[in-house]
Design a protein around this motif. Structure first.
Motif, PDB file in Angstrom:
ATOM      1  N   VAL A 182       0.956  -1.275   0.018  1.00 25.88           N
ATOM      2  CA  VAL A 182       0.063  -0.016   0.119  1.00 25.88           C
ATOM      3  C   VAL A 182       0.932   1.250  -0.173  1.00 25.88           C
ATOM      4  CG1 VAL A 182      -1.665   1.350   1.356  1.00 25.88           C
ATOM      5  CG2 VAL A 182      -2.034  -1.055   1.077  1.00 25.88           C
ATOM      6  N   ALA A 183       2.034   1.181   0.863  1.00 25.69           N
ATOM      7  CA  ALA A 183       2.852   2.327   1.007  1.00 25.69           C
ATOM      8  C   ALA A 183       3.559   2.672  -0.410  1.00 25.69           C
ATOM      9  CB  ALA A 183       3.680   2.109   1.917  1.00 25.69           C
ATOM     10  N   ASN A 184       3.902   1.610  -1.210  1.00 23.28           N
ATOM     11  CA  ASN A 184       4.831   1.941  -2.114  1.00 23.28           C
ATOM     12  C   ASN A 184       4.096   1.739  -3.811  1.00 23.28           C
ATOM     13  OD1 ASN A 184       7.536   1.953  -0.847  1.00 23.28           O
ATOM     14  ND2 ASN A 184       6.695   0.285   0.018  1.00 23.28           N
ATOM     15  N   TYR A 185       3.001   1.128  -3.660  1.00 25.53           N
ATOM     16  CA  TYR A 185       2.420   0.752  -5.079  1.00 25.53           C
ATOM     17  C   TYR A 185       0.753   1.220  -5.210  1.00 25.53           C
ATOM     18  CZ  TYR A 185       6.566  -1.974  -5.463  1.00 25.53           C
ATOM     19  OH  TYR A 185       7.742  -2.321  -5.120  1.00 25.53           O
ATOM     20  N   SER A 186       0.448   1.587  -6.482  1.00 20.55           N
ATOM     21  CA  SER A 186      -1.102   1.651  -6.470  1.00 20.55           C
ATOM     22  C   SER A 186      -1.598   0.244  -6.302  1.00 20.55           C
ATOM     23  CB  SER A 186      -1.545   2.144  -7.903  1.00 20.55           C
ATOM     24  OG  SER A 186      -1.072   1.133  -9.088  1.00 20.55           O
ATOM     25  N   ARG A 187      -2.997   0.268  -6.013  1.00 16.48           N
ATOM     26  CA  ARG A 187      -3.716  -1.210  -6.148  1.00 16.48           C
ATOM     27  C   ARG A 187      -3.457  -2.180  -7.153  1.00 16.48           C
ATOM     28  NH1 ARG A 187      -9.956  -2.060  -3.685  1.00 16.48           N
ATOM     29  NH2 ARG A 187      -9.778  -4.527  -3.922  1.00 16.48           N
ATOM     30  N   LEU A 234      -9.360  -7.458   6.133  1.00 18.51           N
ATOM     31  CA  LEU A 234      -9.277  -7.398   7.739  1.00 18.51           C
ATOM     32  C   LEU A 234      -8.580  -6.130   8.183  1.00 18.51           C
ATOM     33  CD1 LEU A 234      -8.054 -10.180  10.031  1.00 18.51           C
ATOM     34  CD2 LEU A 234      -6.571  -8.184   9.928  1.00 18.51           C
ATOM     35  N   LEU A 235      -7.586  -5.732   7.290  1.00 18.97           N
ATOM     36  CA  LEU A 235      -6.722  -4.580   7.993  1.00 18.97           C
ATOM     37  C   LEU A 235      -7.533  -3.310   7.724  1.00 18.97           C
ATOM     38  CD1 LEU A 235      -3.372  -5.247   6.200  1.00 18.97           C
ATOM     39  CD2 LEU A 235      -3.784  -5.354   8.585  1.00 18.97           C
ATOM     40  N   GLU A 236      -8.504  -3.328   6.816  1.00 20.98           N
ATOM     41  CA  GLU A 236      -9.434  -2.201   6.639  1.00 20.98           C
ATOM     42  C   GLU A 236     -10.364  -2.127   7.732  1.00 20.98           C
ATOM     43  OE1 GLU A 236     -11.041  -2.779   2.862  1.00 20.98           O
ATOM     44  OE2 GLU A 236      -9.679  -1.652   1.590  1.00 20.98           O
ATOM     45  N   ARG A 268      -7.266   2.584   4.653  1.00 25.05           N
ATOM     46  CA  ARG A 268      -8.412   3.073   4.303  1.00 25.05           C
ATOM     47  C   ARG A 268      -8.234   3.675   2.845  1.00 25.05           C
ATOM     48  NH1 ARG A 268     -11.246   7.709   7.968  1.00 25.05           N
ATOM     49  NH2 ARG A 268     -11.409   6.042   9.353  1.00 25.05           N
ATOM     50  N   ASP A 269      -9.090   3.095   2.032  1.00 24.85           N
ATOM     51  CA  ASP A 269      -9.120   3.606   0.516  1.00 24.85           C
ATOM     52  C   ASP A 269      -7.575   3.636  -0.029  1.00 24.85           C
ATOM     53  OD1 ASP A 269     -12.103   4.388   0.753  1.00 24.85           O
ATOM     54  OD2 ASP A 269     -11.717   6.220   1.441  1.00 24.85           O
ATOM     55  N   TRP A 270      -7.147   2.521   0.158  1.00 24.70           N
ATOM     56  CA  TRP A 270      -5.706   2.183  -0.347  1.00 24.70           C
ATOM     57  C   TRP A 270      -4.750   3.204   0.170  1.00 24.70           C
ATOM     58  CZ3 TRP A 270      -4.398  -2.588  -1.429  1.00 24.70           C
ATOM     59  CH2 TRP A 270      -3.046  -2.732  -2.189  1.00 24.70           C
ATOM     60  N   ALA A 271      -4.785   3.530   1.399  1.00 24.43           N
ATOM     61  CA  ALA A 271      -4.020   4.446   1.960  1.00 24.43           C
ATOM     62  C   ALA A 271      -3.734   4.153   3.501  1.00 24.43           C
ATOM     63  CB  ALA A 271      -4.333   6.131   1.993  1.00 24.43           C
ATOM     64  N   LEU A 272      -2.670   4.160   4.234  1.00 20.84           N
ATOM     65  CA  LEU A 272      -2.281   3.799   5.205  1.00 20.84           C
ATOM     66  C   LEU A 272      -2.631   4.800   6.681  1.00 20.84           C
ATOM     67  CD1 LEU A 272       1.381   2.353   4.925  1.00 20.84           C
ATOM     68  CD2 LEU A 272      -0.885   0.887   5.003  1.00 20.84           C
TER      69      LEU A 272
END
Length: 677
Positions: free
Chosen positions: A444-449, A496-498, A504-508
């Motif tokens: 998530v931190a390094n790439y688009s989904r 699960l992490l969400e 949230r919305d592919w952001a940490l």
């Protein structure tokens, strides 16, 4: 080519496969090299280092084990100079900006995810790359291969595997031009022997397991005929005693030998019994040199600790040319044994199979005490590839013309089963890749989904799955670009992490940022414990004790904890258990494997050590081997550093400072010495 000058400078002639692999590296290609143990794969890495240094670039050499990293660090330092070689093993950092850096594979993975500057690194050596199939750590190798910057060429060194071409095809799809170099010939021929005790003749027999026949090497038919002889009501043949085997090998001039036992206690007991039997394998000069070097190698340990470790008894055993080697020994003792054995001063080492994982200790003979081992759940027979790996150390290149692998007779293993295991062979390399929580937050931190999903789909696991699923089914049709098991698991872990507030919305979210710097398999539980304040009210010794529950895994069922050092610690543990049960429930709901629970079996030891209790008092009951104590405490040290990093990310300065105090409290004495190289 520059590499030819390197090979010409050697005092021996390199093998053709070594030259070929090095030429491919100089041409800018990645290489996969598979060769038998002891065939000289490390020379290819040394050629790659030579090329990188000549080009004023950096090279990283990765290994699966801290002990192996330490050994390579010493070896390369002796060749290139200590100022040009560094070491990174998580709990040890030496000269990290050096042009040649040895590290564990996890360290490189973490550097890649952290965005470290690797622009000057042109080569990464992945030693023991077949570790990729390890079900606990194997995913790390795939993460490195997938995420390493594209300008880096990889030198992948592996024991013999049966599907090297498949692995190379996958690597080529990820890294571009990649060559496979296979060496099947052992540099030193291996003779396989069967050893049995004859009660009638009262001696050890040593017979060849295989004989030359018209169809090639065939199992020795004389052995089952011999076993068919009966001795009245008593069995005539039995497993030879270890002392008898050692004496017989010494008589036949087949020492030095590595004697593999699948038990730590068995290794120690065997070494003691050989000495107690009066077997002396060294002369006066050798005993003097052993004592001098053993004392030098343990000089950094305090005398009170040496006394607790049984130093005098250990040294007396060494002086007779005998030693044990296993994970229960402190690092200094193991390293002394390794160096003395390599120099021919120790004649017999009784070792667990961990010695087969890369440590450079060649022998004239390898003895297998049995062909089965306890996996923690059941006894399983060795596979032919495992037999090949264990006996691969038999035969010292440049010293021996023949190596010897000896299998002891067992009345419980039929001869044909024994012979089938002893067929030198290999097994296929199978991916153990799976998306972990730490991996996901770094994606998530390094790439688009979409890019992250493409990278997961580029794993060796997916590569193998596609090859298997694309085979024609019963009616000749192919199965339906379906969503793989791996990507389904990724989806469930992401949800699960969400749900738990880390993405949230592919952001940490802050918890996800903290999870990036925690690399334990219990990282999610630890970050959530930090986030809700379970660790915040603890003092330094209490924090070290609670964090130890994340690092400690008992080797067998342990007794339940009898009381807690403090009420604050007991309360924190109760809250942690509730959190772990809640997380497990969420994992079950999402149909994910349940994260193992922390284990409090090391809590009292960590707490007492942080309060500066002496080692002798801590280990007096013998409940934990000294080597296990050192290794676990150093793991706690590393995890406390990660707790401090995560606390800083979450803005918890108080916990960050407490973690620093806890580290300083336990980083002393024999624990500090455990990180000395």
């Amino acid at each position: 080519m520059r590499v030819h000058a390197f090979f010409k400078s050697l005092p021996f002639t390199a093998d053709p496969y070594q030259v070929l692999a090095a030429e491919m590296v100089e041409m800018g290609r990645s290489v996969v090299v598979t060769a038998p143990t002891g065939a000289g794969k490390t020379l290819i890495a040394e050629a790659a280092i030579h090329l990188s240094l000549a080009n004023r670039r950096r090279v990283f050499y990765t290994t699966p084990l801290k002990a192996l990293s330490n050994q390579k660090f010493r070896d390369f330092g002796a060749i290139h100079g200590e100022d040009r070689v560094g070491l990174l093993t998580g709990d040890n950092t030496i000269n990290h900006d050096a042009p040649v850096v040895v590290m564990t594979t996890e360290v490189l993975r973490n550097m890649i995810y952290a965005g470290s500057d690797l622009s000057m690194v042109d080569t990464v050596v992945l030693d023991e790359v077949h570790y990729l199939q390890d079900r606990f750590r194997g995913a790390v190798w795939e993460e490195v291969i997938i995420h390493a910057p594209p300008h880096i060429r990889l030198v992948c060194l592996s024991a013999t595997v049966s599907n090297a071409a498949e692995f190379t095809d996958w690597l080529r799809s990820r890294r571009g031009p990649t060559e496979l170099v296979i060496e099947e010939i052992r540099p030193v021929r291996l003779e396989r022997w069967w050893s049995v005790w004859d009660r009638f003749e009262r001696e050890v027999h040593l017979l060849p397991l295989y004989m030359e026949a018209s169809g090639g090497m065939q199992p020795n038919a004389a052995i089952p005929r011999l076993l068919a002889r009966r001795g009245g009501r008593r069995r005539r043949f039995s497993t030879p005693k270890r002392t008898s085997v050692v004496e017989h090998l010494a008589f036949l001039d087949l020492l030095p030998a590595i004697y593999f036992l699948f038990s730590r206690a068995g290794c120690d007991d065997a070494a003691d019994r050989v000495v107690a039997a009066g077997i002396r394998l060294t002369d006066d000069a050798e005993r003097h040199e052993i004592r001098r070097r053993a004392e030098e190698g343990t000089r950094h340990l305090e005398w009170s600790d040496l006394r607790t470790l049984g130093h005098d008894r250990w040294l007396a055993t060494l002086e007779q040319g005998v030693a044990s080697h296993h994970a229960g020994l402190v690092p200094a003792f193991k390293e002394v044994v390794e160096q003395l054995f390599c120099d021919g001063l120790i004649k017999v080492v009784f070792a667990t199979e961990t010695l087969a994982l890369g440590i450079n200790m060649p022998a004239r003979t390898v003895v297998l005490d049995r062909l089965s081992r306890f996996t923690g759940e059941s006894h399983e027979m060795l596979l032919p590839g495992e037999f090949t790996q264990l006996t691969g150390r038999a035969g010292r290149r440049g010293i021996d013309t023949v190596g010897h692998g000896v299998v002891l007779h067992s009345p419980f293993v039929p001869f044909d089963r024994m012979a089938s295991i002893a067929r030198l062979g290999s097994h296929p390399l199978r991916s153990s890749f799976r998306p972990t929580y730490n991996m996901l937050v770094n994606l998530v931190a390094n790439y688009s989904r979409p890019r992250a999903e493409r990278l997961l789909a580029a794993s060796f696991a997916e590569f193998q799955d596609r090859r298997g699923s694309n085979r024609p089914r019963g009616n000749g049709r192919r199965s339906r670009p379906r969503r793989s098991t791996l990507l389904q698991r990724y989806d469930r872990a992401r949800r699960l992490l969400e749900q738990r507030g880390h993405i949230r919305d592919w952001a940490l979210e802050p918890g996800g940022e903290a999870l990036r710097v925690v690399h334990s398999d219990l990282g999610l539980l630890l970050v959530e414990a930090i986030r809700i304040g379970i660790l915040t009210q603890l003092r330094g010794p209490e924090l070290a004790a609670l964090v130890s529950a994340f690092a400690y895994e008992p080797r067998r069922d342990a007794d339940e904890l009898q009381g807690w050092p403090t009420e604050a610690l007991e309360d924190a543990w109760s809250r942690l258990v509730e959190l772990a049960e809640d997380l497990a429930g969420t994992e079950r709901h999402h149909r994910l494997p349940v994260t193992r629970f922390p284990h409090p079996g090391f809590v009292w030891l960590a707490y007492a050590w942080a309060l500066r209790i002496d080692l002798e008092d801590l280990l007096e009951e013998g409940s934990l081997a000294a080597g296990d104590f050192v290794r676990t405490t150093r793991s706690v040290l590393d995890l406390l550093r990660q707790v401090g990093d995560a606390a800083r990310v979450l803005g918890n300065g108080e916990l960050e400072r407490t973690a620093g105090r806890a580290r300083r409290a336990i980083d002393r004495g024999i624990v500090t010495a455990g990180g000395v190289v």
